[in-house]
Scaffold this active site. Structure first.
Site, mmCIF file in Angstrom:
data_model
loop_
_atom_site.group_PDB
_atom_site.id
_atom_site.type_symbol
_atom_site.label_atom_id
_atom_site.label_comp_id
_atom_site.label_asym_id
_atom_site.label_seq_id
_atom_site.Cartn_x
_atom_site.Cartn_y
_atom_site.Cartn_z
ATOM 1 N N ASP A 8 0.834 -1.185 0.000
ATOM 2 C CA ASP A 8 0.000 0.000 0.000
ATOM 3 C C ASP A 8 0.883 1.255 0.000
ATOM 4 O O ASP A 8 2.094 1.175 0.220
ATOM 5 C CB ASP A 8 -0.890 -0.048 1.250
ATOM 6 N N ASP A 10 -0.444 5.090 1.152
ATOM 7 C CA ASP A 10 -0.781 5.960 2.286
ATOM 8 C C ASP A 10 -0.828 5.174 3.581
ATOM 9 O O ASP A 10 -1.514 4.162 3.689
ATOM 10 C CB ASP A 10 -2.135 6.634 2.053
ATOM 11 N N LYS A 150 -8.412 -5.260 -3.657
ATOM 12 C CA LYS A 150 -6.979 -5.390 -3.912
ATOM 13 C C LYS A 150 -6.577 -6.856 -4.026
ATOM 14 O O LYS A 150 -5.719 -7.218 -4.834
ATOM 15 C CB LYS A 150 -6.186 -4.734 -2.782
ATOM 16 N N ASP A 173 -2.256 -1.062 5.792
ATOM 17 C CA ASP A 173 -2.663 -0.405 7.039
ATOM 18 C C ASP A 173 -4.167 -0.223 7.187
ATOM 19 O O ASP A 173 -4.610 0.328 8.196
ATOM 20 C CB ASP A 173 -2.006 0.977 7.129
ATOM 21 N N ASP A 177 -7.073 -3.251 2.736
ATOM 22 C CA ASP A 177 -5.992 -4.222 2.585
ATOM 23 C C ASP A 177 -6.382 -5.617 3.086
ATOM 24 O O ASP A 177 -5.602 -6.556 2.950
ATOM 25 C CB ASP A 177 -4.743 -3.747 3.343
#
Length: 223
Positions: A8, A10, A150, A173, A177
């Site tokens: 990821d 951010d 994802k 995070d 995810d």
């Protein structure tokens, strides 16, 4: 041999202010296996990151709504439904919260990102009416088709790269995810991760943000 990475941006490669921590750049550039950037951002952002880092442009964008690998684009989201929600949200008296230029959504193709200061209940009701779901990434509310994720996109990207998704180590995070963690062979949530990511990850790291990513890659290398 080290595992391929799915990572990821951010909250994972960044500092708390969302700026990229420069220490991660050489780690990504020198990684001895494929690197896939998997983000909620619109496609141009992870593509640009790959270009600036100097790695092949292998990306999952818009929470799995679109992917790019080996000069081929894959679309998994529902652009028309997202546009309908945007129109209905405006009819209800709300803008998306990013200003007139709206660089957050300008290049977004399969979903809608809404400022978290906007009313979630209104947005969720409208998404439900159009068969979409809302994911809170901690940075924005993302209105997206239910199935793309994802993780589902990684299955396609991994196949294109000649890998099984279970060969990948994933670092993230956020709630977006979770599905990535479910298909990857190794999964790491940085210490600043939200509850959903922490519960889904195989390992919750001691360090936060980019420090957590650096801790994760040490573990992947077996250091």
């Amino acid at each position: 041999m080290v595992a391929p990475l799915a990572v990821d941006i951010d909250g994972t490669l960044s500092r708390p202010d969302r700026s990229i921590d420069s220490r991660v750049l050489d780690v990504l550039r020198e990684w001895e296996a494929p690197v896939v950037i998997a983000t909620g951002k619109a496609l141009p952002y992870p593509v640009a990151l790959c270009q600036f880092v100097g790695v092949a442009e292998r990306v999952i964008a818009e929470n799995g709504g679109v992917a790019y690998v080996d000069d081929e684009l894959f679309y998994f989201g529902d652009r028309d439904a997202a546009a309908d929600v945007r129109e209905a949200f405006a009819d209800a008296g709300f803008d998306l919260g990013w200003g007139e230029a709206d660089l957050v959504n300008r290049w977004r193709e399969t979903e809608l990102a809404v400022n978290r200061e906007r009313p979630l209940d209104v947005l969720t009701d409208l998404a439900d009416e159009h068969g979409l779901s809302v994911v809170d990434t901690g940075f924005a509310y993302h209105v997206k088709a239910t199935e793309p994720s994802k993780g589902a996109a990684l299955e396609v990207v991994a196949e294109e790269l000649g890998h099984d998704p279970a060969e990948f180590a994933a670092v993230g995070d956020s709630a977006n995810d979770v599905e990535l963690f479910e298909v990857a062979g190794e999964s790491y949530a940085v210490a600043n991760a939200d509850d959903a990511a922490r519960e889904a990850a195989e390992v919750v790291l001691e360090e936060s943000y980019a420090d957590g990513f650096l801790e994760a890659v040490e573990r992947v290398r077996g250091e």
